[in-house]
Design a protein around this motif. Structure first.
Motif, PDB file in Angstrom:
ATOM      1  N   ASN A  94     -33.268   5.882  -4.941  1.00 39.31           N
ATOM      2  CA  ASN A  94     -32.218   5.007  -5.423  1.00 39.31           C
ATOM      3  C   ASN A  94     -31.166   4.840  -4.328  1.00 39.31           C
ATOM      4  OD1 ASN A  94     -29.565   4.371  -6.700  1.00 39.31           O
ATOM      5  ND2 ASN A  94     -30.889   4.161  -8.485  1.00 39.31           N
ATOM      6  N   TYR A 145     -34.790   3.041 -18.078  1.00 34.41           N
ATOM      7  CA  TYR A 145     -34.306   3.323 -16.727  1.00 34.41           C
ATOM      8  C   TYR A 145     -32.971   2.617 -16.476  1.00 34.41           C
ATOM      9  CZ  TYR A 145     -33.657   2.949 -11.732  1.00 34.41           C
ATOM     10  OH  TYR A 145     -33.104   2.973 -10.483  1.00 34.41           O
ATOM     11  N   TYR A 179     -40.788  -2.184 -13.245  1.00 39.52           N
ATOM     12  CA  TYR A 179     -40.937  -0.733 -13.065  1.00 39.52           C
ATOM     13  C   TYR A 179     -41.792  -0.344 -11.861  1.00 39.52           C
ATOM     14  CZ  TYR A 179     -45.138  -1.943 -15.614  1.00 39.52           C
ATOM     15  OH  TYR A 179     -46.292  -2.551 -16.010  1.00 39.52           O
TER      16      TYR A 179
END
Length: 171
Positions: free
Chosen positions: A97, A157, A38
């Motif tokens: 992303n 996620y 993460y």
């Protein structure tokens, strides 16, 4: 600058050093193992922050080891700075992303590029999900409720990314 005078990368290094002295390479390995699902940290960030932390008096250098490896240990001042950092507001997430960025320009993709992009992203998120689940399970088994909770973020996620990939337009 915030009250703690440290950025999140420096704070992560100080947090890891609570486990004992480590070299830069050991810190990288610990960061990848404990935080990797993460939180990303590059080798250059680690090696850039360590001298700054030493200059601030938050870490001290130990005796050089094999191949001139330099162990670092957290100081009392470093522990105080880390505690101040923990008490600060965390700030906002920075979402970056690379797949979503490419999808945003989907109309410019040549035939088959999006399918290839999605296939690779599915493989990555499926593998990362399995790894994060396993790490969370191990953390729970070891009695590390906080580590497990952070790893559950990574699980959620990757699940969300996989769900999004299924619904993303392919043409």
């Amino acid at each position: 600058m915030p009250d703690s005078q440290i950025n999140p990368t420096a704070a992560a290094l100080l947090g890891l050093l609570h486990d004992g002295p480590m070299t830069g390479g050991q810190l990288m390995a610990a960061a990848e193992r404990r935080l990797g699902p993460y939180w990303s940290m590059t080798r250059s960030q680690v090696y850039r922050e360590l001298p700054v932390l030493a200059e601030m008096g938050f870490v001290r250098l130990g005796k050089p080891g094999p191949r001139s490896s330099q162990p670092y240990a957290i100081t009392a001042a470093g522990k105080r700075a880390f505690s101040r950092w923990l008490a600060e507001a965390p700030g906002r997430d920075a979402i970056r992303n690379p797949v979503a960025l490419r999808v945003a320009f989907g109309q410019q993709h040549a035939g088959g590029q999006l399918k290839t992009l999605y296939t690779g992203a599915n493989e990555y998120h499926s593998e990362a999900l399995a790894m994060a689940r396993e790490q969370a399970k191990e953390a729970k088994k070891a009695g590390d409720a906080y580590g497990a909770a952070a790893l559950e973020f990574a699980v959620a996620y990757h699940k969300a990314a996989l769900t999004w990939l299924k619904a993303a337009p392919a043409e």
